[in-house]
Scaffold this active site. Structure first.
Site, mmCIF file in Angstrom:
data_model
loop_
_atom_site.group_PDB
_atom_site.id
_atom_site.type_symbol
_atom_site.label_atom_id
_atom_site.label_comp_id
_atom_site.label_asym_id
_atom_site.label_seq_id
_atom_site.Cartn_x
_atom_site.Cartn_y
_atom_site.Cartn_z
ATOM 1 N N TYR A 30 -0.921 19.915 -26.571
ATOM 2 C CA TYR A 30 -0.059 20.142 -27.919
ATOM 3 C C TYR A 30 0.097 18.871 -28.458
ATOM 4 C CZ TYR A 30 4.043 18.710 -24.962
ATOM 5 O OH TYR A 30 5.261 18.011 -24.518
ATOM 6 N N LYS A 145 -1.714 15.537 -23.237
ATOM 7 C CA LYS A 145 -0.013 16.471 -23.182
ATOM 8 C C LYS A 145 -0.561 18.176 -23.243
ATOM 9 C CE LYS A 145 2.861 15.684 -26.786
ATOM 10 N NZ LYS A 145 4.512 15.300 -25.995
ATOM 11 N N GLU A 177 7.631 8.281 -15.565
ATOM 12 C CA GLU A 177 7.927 7.915 -16.811
ATOM 13 C C GLU A 177 9.387 9.028 -16.752
ATOM 14 O OE1 GLU A 177 5.438 9.775 -19.715
ATOM 15 O OE2 GLU A 177 4.264 11.750 -18.089
ATOM 16 N N LEU A 201 2.228 9.352 -20.135
ATOM 17 C CA LEU A 201 1.981 10.393 -20.976
ATOM 18 C C LEU A 201 1.743 8.872 -22.466
ATOM 19 C CD1 LEU A 201 1.172 12.827 -23.064
ATOM 20 C CD2 LEU A 201 3.177 12.343 -24.495
HETATM 21 N N1 PLP Z 1 6.287 11.257 -21.714
HETATM 22 C C1 PLP Z 1 6.274 12.776 -22.178
HETATM 23 C C2 PLP Z 1 6.171 13.130 -20.606
HETATM 24 C C3 PLP Z 1 6.352 13.433 -23.210
HETATM 25 O O1 PLP Z 1 6.537 14.423 -22.917
HETATM 26 C C4 PLP Z 1 6.820 12.961 -23.704
HETATM 27 C C5 PLP Z 1 7.457 13.478 -25.119
HETATM 28 O O2 PLP Z 1 6.633 14.502 -25.703
HETATM 29 C C6 PLP Z 1 6.440 11.128 -24.414
HETATM 30 C C7 PLP Z 1 6.483 10.243 -22.662
HETATM 31 C C8 PLP Z 1 7.246 10.392 -24.988
HETATM 32 O O3 PLP Z 1 5.775 10.256 -26.415
HETATM 33 P P1 PLP Z 1 5.935 10.256 -28.059
HETATM 34 O O4 PLP Z 1 7.197 8.992 -28.030
HETATM 35 O O5 PLP Z 1 4.386 10.361 -28.671
HETATM 36 O O6 PLP Z 1 7.056 11.682 -28.401
#
Ligand code: PLP
Length: 285
Positions: A30, A145, A177, A201
């Site tokens: 997603y 993701k 994270e 991510l």
């Molecule tokens: N890390 C994880 C596990 C996430 O689910 C998300 C966003 O949902 C992020 C980091 C941040 O990603 P982004 O800045 O692209 O929203």
């Protein structure tokens, strides 16, 4: 209005099979794309990350970037509100049975479902938020993701039970994270965050915050960050498309620094808000 498998319809009219592999196995990936004044932010980057996630699970991308961009823009156009959070997912479809290996000749399920964009409240911005921590018990492909979000559900619920907004994770003594965000630490005026690898991510907001820090000459290190550094940080913040730059002022009941939103978090958030106003809302990216 949402988009499902080739047609635009109302949410109440959208039907997905109970045998969809997304439903049975979380077999899909997603994206969440923030939209400001009807301009999707870093659409190309989100679509590139989607493509990487699809490739990592050997699911052919059903659309070209141009086709995706047209679909996303059309869904955005159909909503009554300007600032949106566009959720989209692709699953390995409905094979009509519950069997683990990939089915042959099954069309993927494509869903694009926007909702109003909810960013942190003025109070959360001003006072910061609290977080808990937990061992990172997820798998070793956190760069995908994936729709398998049970760890996120459990960790966010644990945080909520304790009146906290996020759960930071550590693996082998190192920061990975947040449950649904990237995490930055500050010590003596220097920002640090973990490098991109299979354990986190690759956040689109993470990239932007690093860019903004470098553009404005703020000391910024992308390197492994230890748990001890997190626990002794002067400042901590999380980043995500919906949380933006959100200061964490308490971790596991202990104040971070002096327990208030720090000057660097304020500064980076200011850069982010300026960028949002002048670039994102103007659709310049
Ligand atoms: N890390 C994880 C596990 C996430 O689910 C998300 C966003 O949902 C992020 C980091 C941040 O990603 P982004 O800045 O692209 O929203």
């Amino acid at each position: 209005m949402l988009y499902l498998n080739g047609r635009f319809c109302r949410a109440e009219d959208a039907m997905i099979s109970a045998l969809d592999r997304g439903c049975l196995f979380g077999d899909g990936v997603y994206e969440v794309i923030p939209v400001y004044s009807r301009n999707p932010f870093r659409l190309d980057e989100h679509l590139a990350r989607l493509d990487a996630s699809l490739a990592a699970i050997s699911l052919p991308n059903p659309h070209t970037p141009l086709q995706w961009a047209e679909l996303v823009r059309e869904v955005i156009r159909l909503q009554a509100y300007d600032d949106q959070s566009v959720y989209l997912h692709v699953t390995r479809g409905n094979a009509g049975e519950r069997d683990f290996p990939f089915p042959a000749g099954v069309a993927p399920t494509v869903l694009i479902n926007p909702s109003p964009l909810v960013t942190p409240s003025p109070e959360a911005k001003a006072k910061g938020v609290r977080a808990i921590s937990h061992a990172d018990f997820r798998w070793l492909r956190c760069d995908i993701k994936s729709l398998n979000l049970l760890p996120t559900v459990l960790l966010r619920e644990a945080a909520k039970q304790q009146g906290c907004a996020e759960c930071l994770m550590f693996r082998d003594g190192m920061l990975t994270e947040g449950a649904a965000s990237n995490v930055f630490v500050v010590k003596q005026g220097v920002i640090a965050c973990p490098p991109k690898n299979h354990l986190i991510l690759p956040g689109i907001t993470y990239d932007l915050v690093i860019e903004l820090a470098r553009q404005h000459g703020v000391p910024m290190e992308v390197r492994p960050v230890t748990e001890a550094e997190v626990r002794n940080a002067d400042e901590l913040w999380m980043t995500s498309s919906t949380r933006e730059v959100l200061a964490i002022v308490e971790l596991d009941g202990q104040a971070v620094g002096d327990g208030c939103v720090g000057p660097m978090a304020r500064q980076l958030d200011q850069y982010y808000q300026d960028f949002k106003r002048t670039v994102m809302r103007a659709g310049k990216e």
